[in-house]
Design a protein around this motif. Structure first.
Motif, mmCIF file in Angstrom:
data_model
loop_
_atom_site.group_PDB
_atom_site.id
_atom_site.type_symbol
_atom_site.label_atom_id
_atom_site.label_comp_id
_atom_site.label_asym_id
_atom_site.label_seq_id
_atom_site.Cartn_x
_atom_site.Cartn_y
_atom_site.Cartn_z
ATOM 1 N N TRP A 125 40.103 62.442 -48.560
ATOM 2 C CA TRP A 125 39.864 61.806 -47.268
ATOM 3 C C TRP A 125 39.765 60.288 -47.407
ATOM 4 O O TRP A 125 40.338 59.540 -46.617
ATOM 5 N N SER A 126 39.058 59.819 -48.409
ATOM 6 C CA SER A 126 38.908 58.385 -48.636
ATOM 7 C C SER A 126 40.275 57.730 -48.882
ATOM 8 O O SER A 126 40.586 56.675 -48.320
ATOM 9 N N ASP A 127 41.094 58.372 -49.709
ATOM 10 C CA ASP A 127 42.435 57.861 -49.988
ATOM 11 C C ASP A 127 43.293 57.888 -48.724
ATOM 12 O O ASP A 127 44.001 56.925 -48.421
ATOM 13 N N TYR A 128 43.218 58.971 -47.982
ATOM 14 C CA TYR A 128 43.971 59.104 -46.738
ATOM 15 C C TYR A 128 43.585 58.003 -45.750
ATOM 16 O O TYR A 128 44.456 57.338 -45.179
ATOM 17 N N LEU A 129 42.294 57.825 -45.538
ATOM 18 C CA LEU A 129 41.817 56.797 -44.604
ATOM 19 C C LEU A 129 42.367 55.421 -44.953
ATOM 20 O O LEU A 129 42.857 54.693 -44.084
ATOM 21 N N SER A 130 42.303 55.077 -46.204
ATOM 22 C CA SER A 130 42.756 53.762 -46.647
ATOM 23 C C SER A 130 44.259 53.589 -46.446
ATOM 24 O O SER A 130 44.711 52.611 -45.846
ATOM 25 N N ARG A 131 45.031 54.530 -46.951
ATOM 26 C CA ARG A 131 46.494 54.408 -46.897
ATOM 27 C C ARG A 131 47.022 54.570 -45.473
ATOM 28 O O ARG A 131 47.877 53.793 -45.030
ATOM 29 N N TRP A 132 46.544 55.574 -44.741
ATOM 30 C CA TRP A 132 47.043 55.829 -43.391
ATOM 31 C C TRP A 132 46.721 54.648 -42.478
ATOM 32 O O TRP A 132 47.567 54.204 -41.702
ATOM 33 N N THR A 133 45.502 54.124 -42.595
ATOM 34 C CA THR A 133 45.093 53.014 -41.739
ATOM 35 C C THR A 133 45.893 51.757 -42.059
ATOM 36 O O THR A 133 46.298 51.025 -41.151
ATOM 37 N N MET A 134 46.153 51.495 -43.324
ATOM 38 C CA MET A 134 46.955 50.328 -43.693
ATOM 39 C C MET A 134 48.345 50.418 -43.067
ATOM 40 O O MET A 134 48.829 49.453 -42.469
ATOM 41 N N TRP A 135 48.978 51.577 -43.152
ATOM 42 C CA TRP A 135 50.301 51.740 -42.541
ATOM 43 C C TRP A 135 50.205 51.710 -41.016
ATOM 44 O O TRP A 135 51.135 51.271 -40.336
ATOM 45 N N ASN A 136 49.098 52.143 -40.470
ATOM 46 C CA ASN A 136 48.929 52.052 -39.026
ATOM 47 C C ASN A 136 48.807 50.596 -38.580
ATOM 48 O O ASN A 136 49.298 50.225 -37.510
ATOM 49 N N HIS A 137 48.171 49.760 -39.397
ATOM 50 C CA HIS A 137 48.110 48.330 -39.091
ATOM 51 C C HIS A 137 49.537 47.750 -39.031
ATOM 52 O O HIS A 137 49.841 46.931 -38.169
#
Length: 155
Positions: A125-137
């Protein structure tokens, strides 16, 4: 250049910018603040609902509209307005549509396979949050810049 096509494309790209901005500005931050199992379950539910809602045709439509704008402007790049419209359409298609397909969707598919209560789920979850949010930015900024360029090209 078709003024009706351009207007609908502006609206579609602006709509996508708003959706992505919402996730970047507070949805993902809120999900990060709750326990991992609850965040995973919530995001899994969001991902299922997204593809069964008006989001999917709006998202796909914005990509198709940008391809159409690109096709109608490519032969007119000697005109400043056409260059702006072309640039906006390409930025949206690459920064929103392709980024989603290459990065966010695979991350969503990976998260779908996770059991929210599994021991390793917190790290996932921590990895997902970081990577997904960065690409969402990236999607947010691309959609916003694309909308701005499309508006400038239409003016």
């Amino acid at each position: 250049m078709n003024p009706h096509l351009n207007l609908v494309t502006i609206l579609a790209c602006g709509l996508m910018a708003g959706v992505f901005f919402t996730f970047s500005s507070f949805v993902m931050k809120a999900l990060e603040k709750i326990p991992a199992a609850e965040g995973i379950s919530a995001m899994q539910s969001i991902n299922v609902c997204a593809v069964k809602s008006w989001f999917l045709p709006a998202f796909l439509g914005s990509g198709v509209l940008c391809l159409a704008v690109t096709a109608t402007t490519v032969g007119k790049l000697d005109l400043p307005a056409a260059r702006l419209m072309f640039a906006g359409a390409v930025i949206h298609f690459v920064g929103c549509f392709l980024v989603t397909m290459v990065f966010n969707v695979p991350l969503n598919n990976g998260l779908a396979a996770v059991s929210a209560n599994a021991p390793a789920s917190t790290e996932t979850w921590s990895d997902y949050l970081s990577r997904w949010t960065m690409w969402n930015h990236v999607r947010t900024l691309s959609s916003f810049v694309a909308t701005l360029l499309l508006v400038m090209g239409r003016a």
